[in-house]
Scaffold this motif. Sequence first.
Motif, PDB file in Angstrom:
ATOM      1  N   PRO A  19       0.741  -1.329   0.002  1.00  0.00           N
ATOM      2  CA  PRO A  19      -0.111   0.213  -0.046  1.00  0.00           C
ATOM      3  C   PRO A  19       0.621   1.194   0.085  1.00  0.00           C
ATOM      4  O   PRO A  19       0.416   2.260  -0.673  1.00  0.00           O
ATOM      5  CB  PRO A  19      -0.875  -0.232   1.342  1.00  0.00           C
ATOM      6  N   PHE A  20       2.150   1.063   0.703  1.00  0.00           N
ATOM      7  CA  PHE A  20       2.809   2.466   0.633  1.00  0.00           C
ATOM      8  C   PHE A  20       3.302   2.834  -0.788  1.00  0.00           C
ATOM      9  O   PHE A  20       3.447   3.903  -1.297  1.00  0.00           O
ATOM     10  CB  PHE A  20       4.086   2.306   1.473  1.00  0.00           C
ATOM     11  N   ILE A  21       3.830   1.659  -1.394  1.00  0.00           N
ATOM     12  CA  ILE A  21       4.315   1.783  -2.770  1.00  0.00           C
ATOM     13  C   ILE A  21       3.157   2.089  -3.670  1.00  0.00           C
ATOM     14  O   ILE A  21       3.366   2.964  -4.561  1.00  0.00           O
ATOM     15  CB  ILE A  21       4.673   0.128  -3.365  1.00  0.00           C
ATOM     16  N   PHE A  44      -7.961   5.474  -1.571  1.00  0.00           N
ATOM     17  CA  PHE A  44      -6.887   4.387  -1.828  1.00  0.00           C
ATOM     18  C   PHE A  44      -5.934   4.923  -2.809  1.00  0.00           C
ATOM     19  O   PHE A  44      -5.076   4.260  -3.779  1.00  0.00           O
ATOM     20  CB  PHE A  44      -7.433   3.203  -2.656  1.00  0.00           C
ATOM     21  N   VAL A  45      -5.657   6.287  -2.897  1.00  0.00           N
ATOM     22  CA  VAL A  45      -4.679   7.053  -3.832  1.00  0.00           C
ATOM     23  C   VAL A  45      -3.753   7.842  -3.160  1.00  0.00           C
ATOM     24  O   VAL A  45      -4.149   8.284  -1.924  1.00  0.00           O
ATOM     25  CB  VAL A  45      -5.338   7.656  -5.066  1.00  0.00           C
ATOM     26  N   GLY A  46      -2.446   7.929  -3.467  1.00  0.00           N
ATOM     27  CA  GLY A  46      -1.666   8.951  -3.024  1.00  0.00           C
ATOM     28  C   GLY A  46      -1.386   8.798  -1.529  1.00  0.00           C
ATOM     29  O   GLY A  46      -1.338   7.737  -0.811  1.00  0.00           O
ATOM     30  N   GLN A  47      -1.283  10.052  -0.839  1.00  0.00           N
ATOM     31  CA  GLN A  47      -0.948  10.037   0.402  1.00  0.00           C
ATOM     32  C   GLN A  47      -2.040   9.850   1.449  1.00  0.00           C
ATOM     33  O   GLN A  47      -2.057   9.284   2.495  1.00  0.00           O
ATOM     34  CB  GLN A  47      -0.289  11.455   1.025  1.00  0.00           C
ATOM     35  N   TYR A  48      -3.347   9.620   0.713  1.00  0.00           N
ATOM     36  CA  TYR A  48      -4.465   9.170   1.639  1.00  0.00           C
ATOM     37  C   TYR A  48      -4.228   7.776   2.157  1.00  0.00           C
ATOM     38  O   TYR A  48      -4.303   7.321   3.180  1.00  0.00           O
ATOM     39  CB  TYR A  48      -5.746   9.522   0.862  1.00  0.00           C
ATOM     40  N   VAL A  49      -3.870   6.850   0.837  1.00  0.00           N
ATOM     41  CA  VAL A  49      -3.721   5.390   1.360  1.00  0.00           C
ATOM     42  C   VAL A  49      -2.477   5.244   2.205  1.00  0.00           C
ATOM     43  O   VAL A  49      -2.455   4.370   3.071  1.00  0.00           O
ATOM     44  CB  VAL A  49      -3.581   4.573   0.010  1.00  0.00           C
ATOM     45  N   GLN A  50      -1.470   6.227   2.024  1.00  0.00           N
ATOM     46  CA  GLN A  50      -0.362   6.079   2.991  1.00  0.00           C
ATOM     47  C   GLN A  50      -0.796   6.257   4.364  1.00  0.00           C
ATOM     48  O   GLN A  50      -0.150   5.402   5.158  1.00  0.00           O
ATOM     49  CB  GLN A  50       0.932   6.676   2.268  1.00  0.00           C
ATOM     50  N   TRP A 130      14.544 -10.603  13.820  1.00  0.00           N
ATOM     51  CA  TRP A 130      13.487  -9.543  13.811  1.00  0.00           C
ATOM     52  C   TRP A 130      14.156  -8.109  13.353  1.00  0.00           C
ATOM     53  O   TRP A 130      13.333  -7.415  12.540  1.00  0.00           O
ATOM     54  CB  TRP A 130      13.044  -9.357  15.152  1.00  0.00           C
ATOM     55  N   LEU A 131      15.184  -7.631  13.866  1.00  0.00           N
ATOM     56  CA  LEU A 131      15.595  -6.555  13.414  1.00  0.00           C
ATOM     57  C   LEU A 131      16.037  -6.250  12.218  1.00  0.00           C
ATOM     58  O   LEU A 131      16.016  -4.961  11.510  1.00  0.00           O
ATOM     59  CB  LEU A 131      16.899  -5.902  14.453  1.00  0.00           C
ATOM     60  N   ARG A 132      16.622  -7.256  11.461  1.00  0.00           N
ATOM     61  CA  ARG A 132      16.863  -7.272   9.932  1.00  0.00           C
ATOM     62  C   ARG A 132      15.724  -6.749   9.210  1.00  0.00           C
ATOM     63  O   ARG A 132      15.666  -6.121   8.270  1.00  0.00           O
ATOM     64  CB  ARG A 132      17.629  -8.583   9.505  1.00  0.00           C
ATOM     65  N   LEU A 133      14.465  -7.611   9.431  1.00  0.00           N
ATOM     66  CA  LEU A 133      13.411  -7.625   8.905  1.00  0.00           C
ATOM     67  C   LEU A 133      12.592  -5.899   9.116  1.00  0.00           C
ATOM     68  O   LEU A 133      12.458  -5.600   8.123  1.00  0.00           O
ATOM     69  CB  LEU A 133      12.167  -8.721   9.392  1.00  0.00           C
ATOM     70  N   ARG A 134      12.705  -5.697  10.357  1.00  0.00           N
ATOM     71  CA  ARG A 134      12.118  -4.353  10.601  1.00  0.00           C
ATOM     72  C   ARG A 134      12.896  -3.145   9.918  1.00  0.00           C
ATOM     73  O   ARG A 134      12.015  -2.123   9.595  1.00  0.00           O
ATOM     74  CB  ARG A 134      11.764  -4.239  12.238  1.00  0.00           C
ATOM     75  N   PHE A 135      14.242  -3.353  10.000  1.00  0.00           N
ATOM     76  CA  PHE A 135      14.916  -2.206   9.321  1.00  0.00           C
ATOM     77  C   PHE A 135      14.516  -2.416   7.924  1.00  0.00           C
ATOM     78  O   PHE A 135      14.420  -1.158   7.188  1.00  0.00           O
ATOM     79  CB  PHE A 135      16.517  -2.418   9.754  1.00  0.00           C
ATOM     80  N   LEU A 136      14.764  -3.390   7.118  1.00  0.00           N
ATOM     81  CA  LEU A 136      14.168  -3.647   5.788  1.00  0.00           C
ATOM     82  C   LEU A 136      12.938  -2.856   5.482  1.00  0.00           C
ATOM     83  O   LEU A 136      12.921  -1.858   4.763  1.00  0.00           O
ATOM     84  CB  LEU A 136      14.627  -4.798   5.301  1.00  0.00           C
ATOM     85  N   LEU A 137      12.180  -3.310   6.265  1.00  0.00           N
ATOM     86  CA  LEU A 137      10.563  -2.808   6.104  1.00  0.00           C
ATOM     87  C   LEU A 137      10.565  -1.305   6.243  1.00  0.00           C
ATOM     88  O   LEU A 137      10.010  -0.366   5.538  1.00  0.00           O
ATOM     89  CB  LEU A 137       9.656  -3.546   6.784  1.00  0.00           C
ATOM     90  N   LEU A 143      10.893   5.465   3.054  1.00  0.00           N
ATOM     91  CA  LEU A 143      11.452   6.022   1.506  1.00  0.00           C
ATOM     92  C   LEU A 143      10.120   6.200   0.584  1.00  0.00           C
ATOM     93  O   LEU A 143      10.042   7.324   0.051  1.00  0.00           O
ATOM     94  CB  LEU A 143      12.222   4.899   0.670  1.00  0.00           C
ATOM     95  N   CYS A 144       9.067   5.448   0.692  1.00  0.00           N
ATOM     96  CA  CYS A 144       7.693   5.641   0.011  1.00  0.00           C
ATOM     97  C   CYS A 144       7.256   6.898   0.382  1.00  0.00           C
ATOM     98  O   CYS A 144       6.828   7.771  -0.232  1.00  0.00           O
ATOM     99  CB  CYS A 144       6.900   4.624   0.258  1.00  0.00           C
ATOM    100  N   LEU A 145       7.089   7.000   1.712  1.00  0.00           N
ATOM    101  CA  LEU A 145       6.558   8.290   2.450  1.00  0.00           C
ATOM    102  C   LEU A 145       7.161   9.567   1.806  1.00  0.00           C
ATOM    103  O   LEU A 145       6.652  10.685   1.645  1.00  0.00           O
ATOM    104  CB  LEU A 145       6.556   8.319   3.792  1.00  0.00           C
ATOM    105  N   MET A 146       8.516   9.478   2.030  1.00  0.00           N
ATOM    106  CA  MET A 146       9.466  11.017   1.404  1.00  0.00           C
ATOM    107  C   MET A 146       9.510  10.941  -0.056  1.00  0.00           C
ATOM    108  O   MET A 146       9.123  12.202  -0.265  1.00  0.00           O
ATOM    109  CB  MET A 146      10.857  10.451   1.802  1.00  0.00           C
TER     110      MET A 146
END
Length: 151
Positions: A19-21, A44-50, A130-137, A143-146
Motif C-alpha cells: 500500500p505504501f508503494i 486508496f490513492v496517494g498520501q491518503y492510502v499511505q 527481527w531487527l533485520r526484517l524491521r529495518f528493511l521494512l 522511502l515511499c513516504l518521503m
Amino acid sequence: MILGIPKSAFILGGAGVIPFIWGVTTIFHTGLSEWTIINVGPRFVGQYVQLLYGTVILSFMSGVIWGFSVKGEQNQAVIGYTLSVVPALWAFFMIDSGSEDAKRNLIAGFIGLLLIDWYFWRLQLAPPWWLRLRFLLTFMVVLCLMLGGIA
C-alpha cells in the motif's frame, strides 16, 4: 530463509509495504490514480492510502510489541507493555487527514517503532532475525513516504 529471515515473514512483511508503494505510484502516475479513484475509491490513492494504512500498521505493530512484552521478566514486561502502546497512541494523536505534518509524523512514528523494535531485539524478546526484517521494512516505508512528499 532470506537474509536469515523466515520466508513467510519476509513475504508477508514485503506484502505489507505494497500500500505504501501503491500510494507513491499513484502520486506519480496520473492515469493509475484516476483509475483507482473511479474503480476503488479516492482514499486508496496517494498520501491518503499511505496515511490510512500507516496508521493501521502502527496500531498493528503495537500488538506485536505487546506480544514480545509477555516474554519479559516483570520489570521488562512493564516497560514493554508501556512501550507497546506508544505506536498506536502516536498514530491516533499525531496523524490527521492528510497534512504534511501528518506525513512527517508518520515517518517519525515508523522510526520510533524501529527504536522500540531494537529495544526488544536487544533484550532477546524478539526473534534474532527481527531487527533485520524491521529495518528493511521501515526503510522501504519511509522511502515511499518521503518520495510521496516530492510530488
